[in-house]
Design an enzyme around this catalytic site. Structure first.
Site, short mmCIF file in Angstrom:
data_model
loop_
_atom_site.label_atom_id
_atom_site.label_comp_id
_atom_site.label_asym_id
_atom_site.label_seq_id
_atom_site.Cartn_x
_atom_site.Cartn_y
_atom_site.Cartn_z
N TYR A 5 0.87 -1.19 0.00
CA TYR A 5 0.00 0.00 0.00
C TYR A 5 0.90 1.23 0.00
CZ TYR A 5 -3.09 3.66 1.67
OH TYR A 5 -3.80 4.83 1.79
N GLU A 35 -3.32 7.50 -4.21
CA GLU A 35 -3.21 6.21 -3.51
C GLU A 35 -3.02 5.06 -4.50
OE1 GLU A 35 -5.96 4.73 0.02
OE2 GLU A 35 -6.68 3.92 -1.88
#
Ligand code: ADP
Ligand code: MG
Length: 380
Positions: free
Chosen positions: A102, A190
């Site tokens: 992530y 993101e």
């Protein structure tokens, strides 16, 4: 403002952030043509909606044949994810994943800077990681005057990798992502998951970006991506007319002058167990035209069971408002009840004008709100 995965991926590509090969499709035929063009046995079909968690909702599927491509595309194009209809899919190269990470950049208001978050637990929602294994999230605040020079990017990259080839790939991604965030006034960039492939490459498999609405005036290419929802359309339409309007979930339409009084009106409706359909501040003027416009705006909303007009006359004259309301009602042939509370300058004259009409005129705000809530329940 949010953008789709394919739009974010096009920005990623132009900033040198690696993404898998992909083709945007609007129909089964296009998806089939894309499958032929990509010329790979396995592809992913990915629904494009402005919502996360598509995987869980059935919006990300691995297709291993032309039939799979047709079937998945066809079912996704009939699907809604979090109430949003899927109108396009991405047909993309199915990557051989070794590990999922992530990586994000967002705004940390408390520290007045951008914050980078990195985790070895990718592919799952970051909120879950934050809740159960917060030690697996590495956070770095980026000093706006220093940015992301090599030494900072390298230090971050070493959190995940020892191998210098991977560190170097990661450094490029970090620097390019930070630059993209700053250049485009993004509030979030993101990548979840950022994957390490079996071939040893780092690739952004998902892409999410949000932008600061107040900066859109200087981001023409980002505005081009804008796809307002029906509610946002209504808000923009109201804004263009000079109103301050927020779409809410209830059934009591509100027309109020002044933001403070509008907030108090919402509160009082809630206190009486009703639910406002909107926040509408018509501002200081009592121009009958403006009242008609506001009424028109409210009546376009077919969820409304009742309209509550709450006006405090200062510079605004209550008799002007009353005239505006009468004209609007006559013009618009409205057939839902309207409760009016008028107080302040020329209130007697205003109320007198309305008494001979179909409006329910009350003396106090409390009475008006209770009446509106009761009418909304009755219309139920
Ligand atoms: P969402 O976050 O909306 O559920 P993602 O794009 O992150 O959608 O996809 C969910 C999961 O599907 C990823 O974590 C990854 O495991 C897998 N996936 C997505 N795209 C690909 C791809 N191109 N190749 C292989 N696996 C993929
Ligand atoms: Mg994802």
């Amino acid at each position: 403002m949010k953008i789709h995965e394919y739009q974010a991926k096009s920005l990623f590509s132009s900033y040198g952030i690696p993404v898998e090969q992909h083709i945007l499709c609007h129909s089964e035929e296009e998806a089939l043509a894309a499958y032929t063009e990509l010329d790979m046995e396995k592809v992913m079909i990915k629904a494009q909606v402005l919502a996360g968690g598509r995987g869980k909702a059935g919006g990300v599927k691995l297709a291993k044949s032309a039939d799979d491509v047709m079937n998945y595309t066809s079912s996704m194009l009939q699907m809604k994810i979090k109430d949003l209809p899927v109108t396009r899919v991405l047909v993309s190269e199915a990557v051989n994943i070794e590990t999922e990470f992530y990586l994000s950049f967002s705004i940390d208001r408390k520290n007045k800077s951008v914050i980078m978050m990195l985790s070895s637990e990718g592919g799952v929602e970051i909120e879950e990681v934050a809740k159960y294994t917060p030690e697996n999230i590495y956070k770095v605040n980026i000093d706006p005057f220093i940015g992301m020079p090599d030494y900072i990017a390298r230090r971050i990259a070493f959190f995940l990798f020892d191998d210098m080839d991977l560190v170097n790939q990661m450094v490029q991604i970090l620097q390019n992502m930070y630059q993209l965030m700053i250049d485009k006034d993004a509030s979030l960039v993101e990548i979840n998951p950022l994957v390490l492939t079996e071939e040893g490459n780092l690739i952004a498999l998902d892409a999410k970006m949000s932008f600061d609405d107040s900066a859109l005036y200087r981001q023409e290419d980002i505005c081009f991506f804008s796809e307002p929802t029906e509610e946002e359309e209504m808000e923009l339409h109201a804004k263009a007319k000079g109103f301050s309007y927020v779409h809410l979930t209830g059934d009591i339409g509100c027309m109020v002058n002044g933001a403070g009084l509008a907030m108090a009106t919402m509160d009082l409706i809630k206190l009486n167990e009703g639910c406002p359909a909107n926040f509408l501040d018509i501002g200081g003027s009592s121009n009958p035209k403006k009242i008609t416009e506001a009424m028109k705006l409210l009546l376009e909303d077919d969820r409304l069971k009742v309209i509550l007009v709450n006006i405090f006359g200062g510079i605004t004259r209550c008799d002007d408002v009353a005239n505006g309301l009468l004209k609007a009602y006559e013009l618009l042939h409205a057939d839902i009840p309207v409760v009016v509370r008028l107080t302040g300058t020329n209130e007697e004259e205003g109320r007198a004008l309305l008494r001979s009409s179909n409006f329910l005129v009350t003396d106090t705000m409390g009475e008006a709100v209770r009446a509106a809530v009761n009418l909304s329940i009755k219309a139920g």
